[in-house]
Design a protein around this motif. Structure first.
Motif, mmCIF file in Angstrom:
data_model
loop_
_atom_site.group_PDB
_atom_site.id
_atom_site.type_symbol
_atom_site.label_atom_id
_atom_site.label_comp_id
_atom_site.label_asym_id
_atom_site.label_seq_id
_atom_site.Cartn_x
_atom_site.Cartn_y
_atom_site.Cartn_z
ATOM 1 N N LYS A 1 0.702 -1.211 -0.002
ATOM 2 C CA LYS A 1 0.074 0.006 0.095
ATOM 3 C C LYS A 1 0.646 1.332 0.239
ATOM 4 O O LYS A 1 0.768 2.166 0.841
ATOM 5 N N SER A 2 1.646 1.583 -0.896
ATOM 6 C CA SER A 2 2.515 2.700 -0.885
ATOM 7 C C SER A 2 1.766 3.395 -2.318
ATOM 8 O O SER A 2 1.702 2.863 -3.155
ATOM 9 N N VAL A 3 1.440 4.702 -1.935
ATOM 10 C CA VAL A 3 0.753 5.544 -2.821
ATOM 11 C C VAL A 3 1.200 6.836 -3.135
ATOM 12 O O VAL A 3 1.799 7.558 -2.146
ATOM 13 N N SER A 4 1.239 7.550 -4.097
ATOM 14 C CA SER A 4 1.295 8.769 -4.445
ATOM 15 C C SER A 4 0.097 9.318 -4.911
ATOM 16 O O SER A 4 -0.529 9.051 -5.944
ATOM 17 N N ILE A 5 -0.203 10.447 -3.933
ATOM 18 C CA ILE A 5 -1.551 10.972 -4.204
ATOM 19 C C ILE A 5 -1.243 12.551 -5.145
ATOM 20 O O ILE A 5 -0.436 13.290 -4.452
ATOM 21 N N LYS B 1 7.118 12.321 -11.090
ATOM 22 C CA LYS B 1 7.661 12.732 -9.711
ATOM 23 C C LYS B 1 7.089 11.821 -8.685
ATOM 24 O O LYS B 1 7.472 11.931 -7.654
ATOM 25 N N ALA B 2 6.070 10.801 -9.218
ATOM 26 C CA ALA B 2 5.466 10.050 -8.035
ATOM 27 C C ALA B 2 6.651 8.635 -7.823
ATOM 28 O O ALA B 2 7.041 8.150 -8.975
ATOM 29 N N LYS B 3 6.771 8.516 -6.736
ATOM 30 C CA LYS B 3 7.798 7.455 -6.129
ATOM 31 C C LYS B 3 6.933 6.191 -5.848
ATOM 32 O O LYS B 3 7.921 5.192 -5.657
ATOM 33 N N ASN B 4 5.963 6.297 -5.586
ATOM 34 C CA ASN B 4 5.215 4.877 -5.037
ATOM 35 C C ASN B 4 4.504 4.011 -6.278
ATOM 36 O O ASN B 4 4.387 4.594 -7.418
ATOM 37 N N GLU B 5 4.187 3.065 -5.842
ATOM 38 C CA GLU B 5 3.633 2.061 -6.827
ATOM 39 C C GLU B 5 2.179 2.180 -7.486
ATOM 40 O O GLU B 5 1.690 1.603 -8.475
ATOM 41 N N ASN C 1 -11.326 11.284 -8.721
ATOM 42 C CA ASN C 1 -11.069 10.299 -7.571
ATOM 43 C C ASN C 1 -10.861 8.900 -8.252
ATOM 44 O O ASN C 1 -11.521 7.937 -8.098
ATOM 45 N N SER C 2 -9.480 8.624 -8.226
ATOM 46 C CA SER C 2 -9.008 7.358 -8.731
ATOM 47 C C SER C 2 -7.747 6.978 -8.461
ATOM 48 O O SER C 2 -6.813 7.540 -7.930
ATOM 49 N N ALA C 3 -7.348 5.743 -8.668
ATOM 50 C CA ALA C 3 -6.192 4.840 -8.450
ATOM 51 C C ALA C 3 -5.696 4.229 -9.708
ATOM 52 O O ALA C 3 -6.482 3.384 -10.369
ATOM 53 N N ILE C 4 -4.687 4.229 -9.995
ATOM 54 C CA ILE C 4 -4.066 3.640 -11.485
ATOM 55 C C ILE C 4 -2.604 3.116 -10.902
ATOM 56 O O ILE C 4 -1.674 3.520 -10.109
ATOM 57 N N ILE C 5 -2.252 1.731 -11.433
ATOM 58 C CA ILE C 5 -0.978 1.108 -11.125
ATOM 59 C C ILE C 5 0.180 2.149 -11.840
ATOM 60 O O ILE C 5 0.018 2.319 -13.025
ATOM 61 N N LYS C 6 1.029 2.537 -11.378
ATOM 62 C CA LYS C 6 1.854 3.337 -11.833
ATOM 63 C C LYS C 6 2.751 2.804 -13.170
ATOM 64 O O LYS C 6 3.198 3.316 -13.974
ATOM 65 N N LYS C 7 3.110 1.288 -12.957
ATOM 66 C CA LYS C 7 3.997 0.573 -14.167
ATOM 67 C C LYS C 7 3.079 1.010 -15.279
ATOM 68 O O LYS C 7 3.606 0.898 -16.430
ATOM 69 N N LEU C 8 1.814 0.829 -15.282
ATOM 70 C CA LEU C 8 0.899 0.937 -16.352
ATOM 71 C C LEU C 8 0.943 2.143 -16.968
ATOM 72 O O LEU C 8 0.793 2.495 -18.308
#
Length: 203
Positions: free
Chosen positions: A12-16, A88-92, A162-169
């Motif tokens: 659960k590491s997130v960049s908001i 600039k986002a460092k989390n997954e 209001n969303s979440a996306i996998i950074k790799k994608l």
């Protein structure tokens, strides 16, 4: 891309990423709500991408422990802005939250993250109208954001507010840089063609 979803739900590491332009009315409430989440705050990176605010937004942001990025292009294009912030986002997992969208629950972030399933690229959440919203806005939000959770494999409705996306994608399939709006739905259409799904999480 194979994504280990157990890893996502446990780490659960997130960049908001919160975009602002003259959001002094809302940004304090938005950031306070994020800071109150039942979530390990050490695993949250908050990035505020500000586009030429002149109403005191920056003074409010500076009171919080966030990464402020000033983004002032000659022409503002939402997809380009989001792609710039994602670098600039460092989390997954990257969370997109509009500055005027205030989480109503301390479990908002947890519910968003825990909704990822196998082959899920992104999750988006419910949006509720304010009491003073127009009748049309209230009707549209109630119609669009229902009570039932959905796993979308063909429907490309998706909303970045209001969303979440996998950074790799996002790194592999970024938003369109040159469109003026609906960059989220254009991205969703592209990602569904790659055999991923999108989850709507009403909680």
């Amino acid at each position: 891309i194979f994504i280990n979803l157990k890893m996502i739900n446990s780490n659960k590491s997130v960049s908001i990423i919160i975009r602002t332009k003259n959001e002094a009315k809302w940004i304090n409430s938005c950031l306070k709500a994020v800071k109150k989440q039942e979530f390990d705050q050490k695993k949250i990176q908050i990035i505020v991408l500000d586009n030429n605010s002149i109403d005191g937004t920056l003074d409010i942001i500076k009171k919080f422990d966030v990464k402020l990025i000033k983004y002032n292009p000659p022409i503002y294009l939402p997809g380009h802005a989001l792609n710039y912030a994602v670098k600039k986002a460092k989390n997954e997992i990257v969370i997109f939250l509009s500055a005027h969208c205030i989480p109503t629950s301390n479990k908002w972030l947890k519910n968003l993250i825990n909704s990822f399933e196998e082959e899920t690229a992104a999750v988006y959440g419910k949006q509720l109208p304010y009491s003073f919203s127009s009748f049309k806005d209230k009707r549209d939000l109630i119609n669009q954001f229902g009570l039932e959770r959905r796993v979308q494999k063909k429907d490309n409705f998706f909303h970045n507010a209001n969303s979440a996306i996998i950074k790799k994608l996002l790194k592999k399939y970024p938003f369109e840089n040159n469109v003026e709006h609906i960059e989220d739905r254009i991205w969703a259409k592209k990602i569904l063609k790659k055999q991923f799904n999108i989850v709507y999480e009403p909680k």
